[in-house]
Scaffold this motif. Structure first.
Motif, PDB file in Angstrom:
ATOM      1  N   VAL A 256       5.060   2.636   1.619  1.00 50.81           N
ATOM      2  CA  VAL A 256       5.468   2.402   3.003  1.00 50.81           C
ATOM      3  C   VAL A 256       4.562   1.333   3.589  1.00 50.81           C
ATOM      4  N   MET A 257       5.173   0.207   3.912  1.00 57.96           N
ATOM      5  CA  MET A 257       4.424  -0.951   4.381  1.00 57.96           C
ATOM      6  C   MET A 257       3.906  -0.747   5.804  1.00 57.96           C
ATOM      7  N   ILE A 258       2.637  -1.059   5.991  1.00 59.23           N
ATOM      8  CA  ILE A 258       2.030  -1.063   7.318  1.00 59.23           C
ATOM      9  C   ILE A 258       2.070  -2.490   7.832  1.00 59.23           C
ATOM     10  N   ASN A 259       2.761  -2.696   8.932  1.00 54.86           N
ATOM     11  CA  ASN A 259       2.820  -4.013   9.565  1.00 54.86           C
ATOM     12  C   ASN A 259       2.178  -3.881  10.942  1.00 54.86           C
ATOM     13  N   GLN A 260       0.936  -4.315  11.041  1.00 55.15           N
ATOM     14  CA  GLN A 260       0.160  -4.163  12.271  1.00 55.15           C
ATOM     15  C   GLN A 260       0.804  -4.876  13.458  1.00 55.15           C
ATOM     16  N   SER A 261       1.558  -5.947  13.182  1.00 59.34           N
ATOM     17  CA  SER A 261       2.121  -6.739  14.268  1.00 59.34           C
ATOM     18  C   SER A 261       3.475  -6.218  14.754  1.00 59.34           C
ATOM     19  N   LYS A 262       3.958  -5.165  14.156  1.00 61.15           N
ATOM     20  CA  LYS A 262       5.274  -4.646  14.518  1.00 61.15           C
ATOM     21  C   LYS A 262       5.173  -3.163  14.877  1.00 61.15           C
ATOM     22  N   GLN A 263       5.678  -2.807  16.042  1.00 58.16           N
ATOM     23  CA  GLN A 263       5.677  -1.416  16.473  1.00 58.16           C
ATOM     24  C   GLN A 263       6.966  -0.753  15.996  1.00 58.16           C
ATOM     25  N   GLY A 264       6.838   0.215  15.124  1.00 59.93           N
ATOM     26  CA  GLY A 264       8.007   0.917  14.610  1.00 59.93           C
ATOM     27  C   GLY A 264       8.421   2.062  15.515  1.00 59.93           C
ATOM     28  N   LEU A 265       9.606   2.579  15.279  1.00 61.33           N
ATOM     29  CA  LEU A 265      10.067   3.758  16.011  1.00 61.33           C
ATOM     30  C   LEU A 265       9.244   4.974  15.611  1.00 61.33           C
ATOM     31  N   PHE A 266       8.951   5.060  14.307  1.00 60.97           N
ATOM     32  CA  PHE A 266       8.166   6.178  13.782  1.00 60.97           C
ATOM     33  C   PHE A 266       6.809   5.668  13.302  1.00 60.97           C
ATOM     34  N   ALA A 267       5.774   6.453  13.532  1.00 60.43           N
ATOM     35  CA  ALA A 267       4.439   6.130  13.020  1.00 60.43           C
ATOM     36  C   ALA A 267       4.471   6.212  11.495  1.00 60.43           C
ATOM     37  N   ILE A 268       3.550   5.536  10.857  1.00 63.75           N
ATOM     38  CA  ILE A 268       3.474   5.528   9.390  1.00 63.75           C
ATOM     39  C   ILE A 268       3.422   6.948   8.845  1.00 63.75           C
ATOM     40  N   GLU A 269       2.610   7.798   9.452  1.00 60.61           N
ATOM     41  CA  GLU A 269       2.470   9.174   8.974  1.00 60.61           C
ATOM     42  C   GLU A 269       3.797   9.930   9.063  1.00 60.61           C
ATOM     43  N   GLU A 270       4.563   9.683  10.133  1.00 62.66           N
ATOM     44  CA  GLU A 270       5.867  10.327  10.280  1.00 62.66           C
ATOM     45  C   GLU A 270       6.838   9.846   9.208  1.00 62.66           C
ATOM     46  N   ARG A 271       6.823   8.553   8.938  1.00 60.35           N
ATOM     47  CA  ARG A 271       7.696   8.005   7.893  1.00 60.35           C
ATOM     48  C   ARG A 271       7.369   8.614   6.539  1.00 60.35           C
ATOM     49  N   ILE A 272       6.081   8.684   6.242  1.00 62.77           N
ATOM     50  CA  ILE A 272       5.650   9.250   4.960  1.00 62.77           C
ATOM     51  C   ILE A 272       6.116  10.693   4.842  1.00 62.77           C
ATOM     52  N   GLU A 273       5.944  11.465   5.897  1.00 64.13           N
ATOM     53  CA  GLU A 273       6.351  12.873   5.863  1.00 64.13           C
ATOM     54  C   GLU A 273       7.860  13.007   5.679  1.00 64.13           C
ATOM     55  N   LEU A 274       8.638  12.204   6.378  1.00 64.24           N
ATOM     56  CA  LEU A 274      10.095  12.240   6.220  1.00 64.24           C
ATOM     57  C   LEU A 274      10.502  11.870   4.792  1.00 64.24           C
ATOM     58  N   ILE A 275       9.884  10.847   4.245  1.00 61.90           N
ATOM     59  CA  ILE A 275      10.213  10.430   2.879  1.00 61.90           C
ATOM     60  C   ILE A 275       9.838  11.520   1.884  1.00 61.90           C
ATOM     61  N   ARG A 276       8.681  12.113   2.061  1.00 56.61           N
ATOM     62  CA  ARG A 276       8.278  13.210   1.161  1.00 56.61           C
ATOM     63  C   ARG A 276       9.283  14.355   1.227  1.00 56.61           C
ATOM     64  N   GLU A 277       9.725  14.659   2.434  1.00 59.99           N
ATOM     65  CA  GLU A 277      10.678  15.759   2.596  1.00 59.99           C
ATOM     66  C   GLU A 277      11.998  15.471   1.891  1.00 59.99           C
ATOM     67  N   VAL A 278      12.515  14.265   2.052  1.00 56.94           N
ATOM     68  CA  VAL A 278      13.845  13.968   1.498  1.00 56.94           C
ATOM     69  C   VAL A 278      13.828  13.583   0.025  1.00 56.94           C
ATOM     70  N   THR A 279      12.632  13.337  -0.541  1.00 51.44           N
ATOM     71  CA  THR A 279      12.546  13.022  -1.972  1.00 51.44           C
ATOM     72  C   THR A 279      11.938  14.156  -2.783  1.00 51.44           C
ATOM     73  N   ALA A 280      11.598  15.265  -2.146  1.00 52.51           N
ATOM     74  CA  ALA A 280      10.931  16.379  -2.833  1.00 52.51           C
ATOM     75  C   ALA A 280      11.729  16.876  -4.034  1.00 52.51           C
ATOM     76  N   GLU A 281      13.049  16.853  -3.937  1.00 53.89           N
ATOM     77  CA  GLU A 281      13.884  17.363  -5.023  1.00 53.89           C
ATOM     78  C   GLU A 281      13.747  16.560  -6.317  1.00 53.89           C
ATOM     79  N   PHE A 282      13.301  15.318  -6.239  1.00 52.56           N
ATOM     80  CA  PHE A 282      13.205  14.493  -7.439  1.00 52.56           C
ATOM     81  C   PHE A 282      12.036  14.896  -8.327  1.00 52.56           C
ATOM     82  N   GLY A 283      10.941  15.338  -7.723  1.00 54.45           N
ATOM     83  CA  GLY A 283       9.805  15.831  -8.492  1.00 54.45           C
ATOM     84  C   GLY A 283       8.893  14.768  -9.085  1.00 54.45           C
ATOM     85  N   ASN A 284       9.294  13.517  -9.065  1.00 51.62           N
ATOM     86  CA  ASN A 284       8.449  12.465  -9.649  1.00 51.62           C
ATOM     87  C   ASN A 284       8.222  11.304  -8.684  1.00 51.62           C
ATOM     88  N   VAL A 285       8.345  11.585  -7.389  1.00 53.64           N
ATOM     89  CA  VAL A 285       8.169  10.558  -6.372  1.00 53.64           C
ATOM     90  C   VAL A 285       6.870  10.809  -5.610  1.00 53.64           C
TER      91      VAL A 285
END
Length: 159
Positions: free
Chosen positions: A35-64
């Motif tokens: 997950v790319m951190i772009n200091q000059s761009k304000q995202g809708l979600f904080a980096i930590e929130e994005r990471i948590e969402l991605i972990r949640e939706v990829t958990a079923e794969f087991g190798n992500v």
């Protein structure tokens, strides 16, 4: 062990992103979602929130594995001994830009880039488009995983 990285800003992760990650996870032993951190761009979600969402939706794969990065993607790859970048392509216009990046990355460190054509269902899809439609009350339930839909609803009602 075969390793690859799927990089992006994922603000938020969409079903198109998830499709590419899923397909990469079937081909590689470990897929790093960077997950790319772009200091000059304000995202809708904080980096930590994005990471948590991605972990949640990829958990079923087991190798992500999901983590953030800033700087050059090839440095991220070099530090983790990742020889391949997997990128989804929606259209020819994506290819023009991504080919230049792939050639630069290969020239810098020898990291290969594999292009995966996007499922036609998601060929128009982008995080920016999802945010714009959701902001105006449009139905994006078929474009994002359920946890992302909930997070979008919560975030957009705060404004």
């Amino acid at each position: 062990m075969r390793r690859a990285v799927c990089p992006g800003s994922f603000d938020p992760i969409t079903n198109g992103h998830l499709d590419i990650i899923s397909r990469a996870s079937a081909l590689y032993d470990v897929v790093h979602v960077a997950v790319m951190i772009n200091q000059s761009k304000q995202g809708l979600f904080a980096i930590e929130e994005r990471i948590e969402l991605i972990r949640e939706v990829t958990a079923e794969f087991g190798n992500v594995e999901v983590e953030s990065f800033h700087g050059l993607l090839v440095d991220f790859c070099k530090e983790r001994d990742i020889p391949a970048i997997v990128k989804g392509l929606r259209a020819v216009s994506d290819f023009d830009y991504e080919l230049q990046m792939a050639q630069m990355n290969n020239g810098l460190t020898g990291v290969e880039t594999l292009f995966v054509p996007t499922n036609p269902t998601y060929s128009f899809l982008s995080s920016s488009l999802v945010k714009e439609v959701a902001k105006w009350g449009g139905d994006v339930s078929h474009l994002v995983p359920a946890p992302v839909l909930r997070a979008l609803g919560e975030r957009l009602t705060q404004d």
